[in-house]
Design a protein around this motif. Structure first.
Motif, short mmCIF file in Angstrom:
data_model
loop_
_atom_site.label_atom_id
_atom_site.label_comp_id
_atom_site.label_asym_id
_atom_site.label_seq_id
_atom_site.Cartn_x
_atom_site.Cartn_y
_atom_site.Cartn_z
N SER A 1 0.89 -1.17 0.02
CA SER A 1 0.14 0.01 0.11
C SER A 1 0.85 1.45 0.09
N ASP A 2 0.34 2.53 0.04
CA ASP A 2 0.92 3.67 -0.04
C ASP A 2 2.07 3.77 1.13
N TRP A 3 1.51 3.15 2.47
CA TRP A 3 2.32 3.28 3.35
C TRP A 3 2.91 1.99 4.20
N GLY A 4 2.94 0.85 3.37
CA GLY A 4 3.36 0.03 4.11
C GLY A 4 3.20 -1.33 3.04
N ARG A 5 3.77 -2.58 3.57
CA ARG A 5 3.42 -3.89 2.69
C ARG A 5 3.89 -4.86 3.53
N ILE A 6 3.39 -6.17 3.28
CA ILE A 6 3.45 -7.52 3.80
C ILE A 6 4.21 -8.18 2.72
N ASP A 7 5.21 -8.73 3.34
CA ASP A 7 6.12 -9.41 2.25
C ASP A 7 5.55 -11.12 2.26
N ALA A 8 6.12 -11.56 1.35
CA ALA A 8 5.56 -13.02 1.02
C ALA A 8 5.80 -14.19 2.16
N GLY B 1 5.30 -12.88 5.19
CA GLY B 1 4.34 -12.50 6.30
C GLY B 1 4.85 -11.18 7.13
N THR B 2 6.02 -10.88 6.65
CA THR B 2 6.75 -9.58 7.37
C THR B 2 5.84 -8.28 7.23
N VAL B 3 5.60 -7.76 8.17
CA VAL B 3 4.98 -6.41 7.88
C VAL B 3 5.79 -5.13 8.01
N TYR B 4 5.88 -4.36 7.08
CA TYR B 4 6.79 -3.07 7.05
C TYR B 4 5.70 -1.91 6.83
N VAL B 5 6.24 -0.86 7.44
CA VAL B 5 5.65 0.54 7.43
C VAL B 5 6.80 1.78 6.68
N ARG B 6 6.31 2.34 6.01
CA ARG B 6 7.17 3.24 5.36
C ARG B 6 7.37 4.47 6.11
N THR B 7 8.46 4.86 6.36
CA THR B 7 8.81 6.41 7.15
C THR B 7 9.98 7.09 6.27
N ALA B 8 10.06 8.52 6.99
CA ALA B 8 11.01 9.13 6.24
C ALA B 8 12.49 8.71 6.21
N ASP B 9 12.72 7.92 7.11
CA ASP B 9 13.99 7.31 7.09
C ASP B 9 14.15 5.80 6.63
N GLY B 10 12.99 5.38 5.67
CA GLY B 10 12.79 4.04 5.38
C GLY B 10 11.88 3.25 5.82
N VAL C 1 7.21 -3.71 11.52
CA VAL C 1 6.22 -3.43 12.41
C VAL C 1 5.45 -4.90 12.99
N GLY C 2 5.97 -5.97 12.46
CA GLY C 2 5.25 -7.23 12.93
C GLY C 2 4.97 -8.37 11.93
N SER C 3 4.45 -9.35 12.22
CA SER C 3 4.34 -10.39 11.22
C SER C 3 2.78 -10.89 11.19
N TRP C 4 2.55 -11.11 9.86
CA TRP C 4 1.31 -11.66 9.64
C TRP C 4 1.07 -13.05 9.07
N GLN C 5 0.42 -13.79 9.96
CA GLN C 5 0.21 -15.54 9.27
C GLN C 5 -1.00 -15.79 9.42
N ALA C 6 -1.78 -14.91 9.87
CA ALA C 6 -3.15 -15.29 10.23
C ALA C 6 -4.13 -15.54 9.26
N GLY C 7 -3.82 -15.09 7.68
CA GLY C 7 -4.57 -15.11 6.56
C GLY C 7 -3.88 -14.50 5.43
#
Length: 400
Positions: A6-13, A15-24, A28-34
């Protein structure tokens, strides 16, 4: 798992969850539930929750419902959480909003502090004014009831004034309490002195009452009337002995005065009636004297002598009638004397029986005058002196 962005983050294949900030990007977490889309929605919703919290803080602060200090603490806590927040969204924008909110909270806190300071200043000024008023009453207040009521009202006003620190409030209260106590002492001294003065007035008025009661039975109308008036003057100058006591004292004093003046009025009424009756009796005798037939001088003189005797025996008449009655009687007497003189001139002095009768009448008047002088009766002396003078005037000079 498919990769989702999305514009502000992504979920890798994986399940790792990332948020985009000014510093890169930041994990922010891991998603394995669905699927990844659901995970992205989950972490975006957590961002929305943070935005909701910030919006609530902004609205409460703007409306005045939120305490600036508490708002600042909550905003600071949220800002600190942003660096590790497990949420996907415009965290930089949210951080800016929180910085603005912190600045607004600081501004509001400053305004609140200034308002509290002003409230404290106003409260101190108001209580100092109450203290000053109490001190003025303590020093110079003489309307004792009104001043006492005002001091009690000040206490109620005092309780309504808030916003002063305990130390300042205690200091001001001590000044007020001291002024109130000073007023109470001065009022107590005043009424103690007033009680003493009223006691002295009571003593003076009881003495005046005793004197009035003593005089109330007097029959010396002239001197007692003057004395009663003097007592009334003293009574008015003595002051007041207190409302309830004053009324009782006045009732006794007035009763004594009324008793005397009622007796005097009764006696004067009787005297006036008696003098009026005397006046009518004398007027009747004068009428008879004025109607004497002087054609027979000897008979006229005899009749006049009887009328004069009756006239002299009648008591006092009203003062305003005395002169008029005497003038009429003298005029009637002069009329008879003129007739006697005319008769005498027609005969010799030695053989005139009227002359003999006139001398006898003169001798009687002189004898009565002498007795009056021996008795020291001034009124009778004046009366018979006038009678002697009149009788002598009837005698011719050659035979006097």
């Amino acid at each position: 798992m498919l990769r989702m962005t999305s514009d502000w983050g992504r979920i890798d294949a994986d399940g790792t969850v990332y948020v985009r900030t000014a510093d890169g990007e930041r994990v922010v977490g891991s998603w394995q539930a669905g699927d990844a889309e659901a995970g992205l929605a989950f972490y975006t919703l957590r961002y929305d929750d943070l935005v909701t919290e910030v919006v609530l803080l902004e609205k409460r602060l703007a409306s005045g419902a939120g305490d600036p200090k508490a708002t600042r603490g909550q905003a600071s806590a949220l800002r600190e959480q942003l660096a590790s927040a497990a949420a996907i969204g415009d965290l930089a924008s949210l951080e800016q909003r929180l910085d603005g909110l912190l600045a607004q909270a600081d501004e509001k806190a400053g305004e609140a502090a200034a308002a509290r300071a002003q409230q404290r200043t106003d409260a101190i000024t108001a209580k100092e004014a109450l203290v000053a008023e109490a001190e003025r009453l303590a020093e110079a207040g003489t309307s004792w009831k009104a001043s006492g009521d005002r001091l009690r009202a000040i206490v109620e006003e005092w309780r309504q004034i808030k916003g002063i620190d305990r130390k300042t409030d205690d200091a001001l209260w001590k000044r007020f309490a001291a002024a109130r106590d000073a007023f109470g002492r001065r009022r107590g001294q005043h009424f103690a002195q007033l009680d003493a003065e009223r006691g002295q007035v009571k003593h003076v008025k009881e003495r005046l009452i005793a004197r009035a009661e003593e005089l109330s039975t007097s029959s010396d109308w002239k001197d007692t009337t003057a004395a009663m008036r003097d007592l009334m003057t003293e009574w008015k100058a003595a002051g007041r002995a207190g409302r309830d006591l004053e009324d009782a004292l006045w009732t006794r004093f007035r009763a004594a005065q009324d008793a005397f003046f009622a007796r005097r009025s009764e006696v004067f009424a009787e005297r006036d009636a008696e003098q009026l009756a005397n006046q009518r009796a004398k007027e009747e005798l004068i009428g008879k004297a004025e109607a004497i037939d002087v054609a027979d001088p000897k008979s006229a003189q005899s009749t006049l002598r009887d009328l004069q005797s009756q006239y002299d025996d009648i008591g006092h008449v009203p003062r305003d009638a005395m002169r008029r009655l005497d003038d009429r009687m003298r005029a009637a007497e002069q009329r008879v004397r003129d007739a006697v003189d005319a008769e005498w001139r027609q005969g010799s002095a030695e053989s005139n029986p009227f002359l003999t009768a006139m001398r006898e009448r003169l001798a009687e008047a002189e004898a009565k005058l002498e007795r009056a002088r021996k008795a020291g009766d001034e009124a009778r002396i004046r009366k018979w002196q006038d009678e002697v003078t009149q009788r002598r005037a009837l005698l011719p000079e050659s035979t006097g």
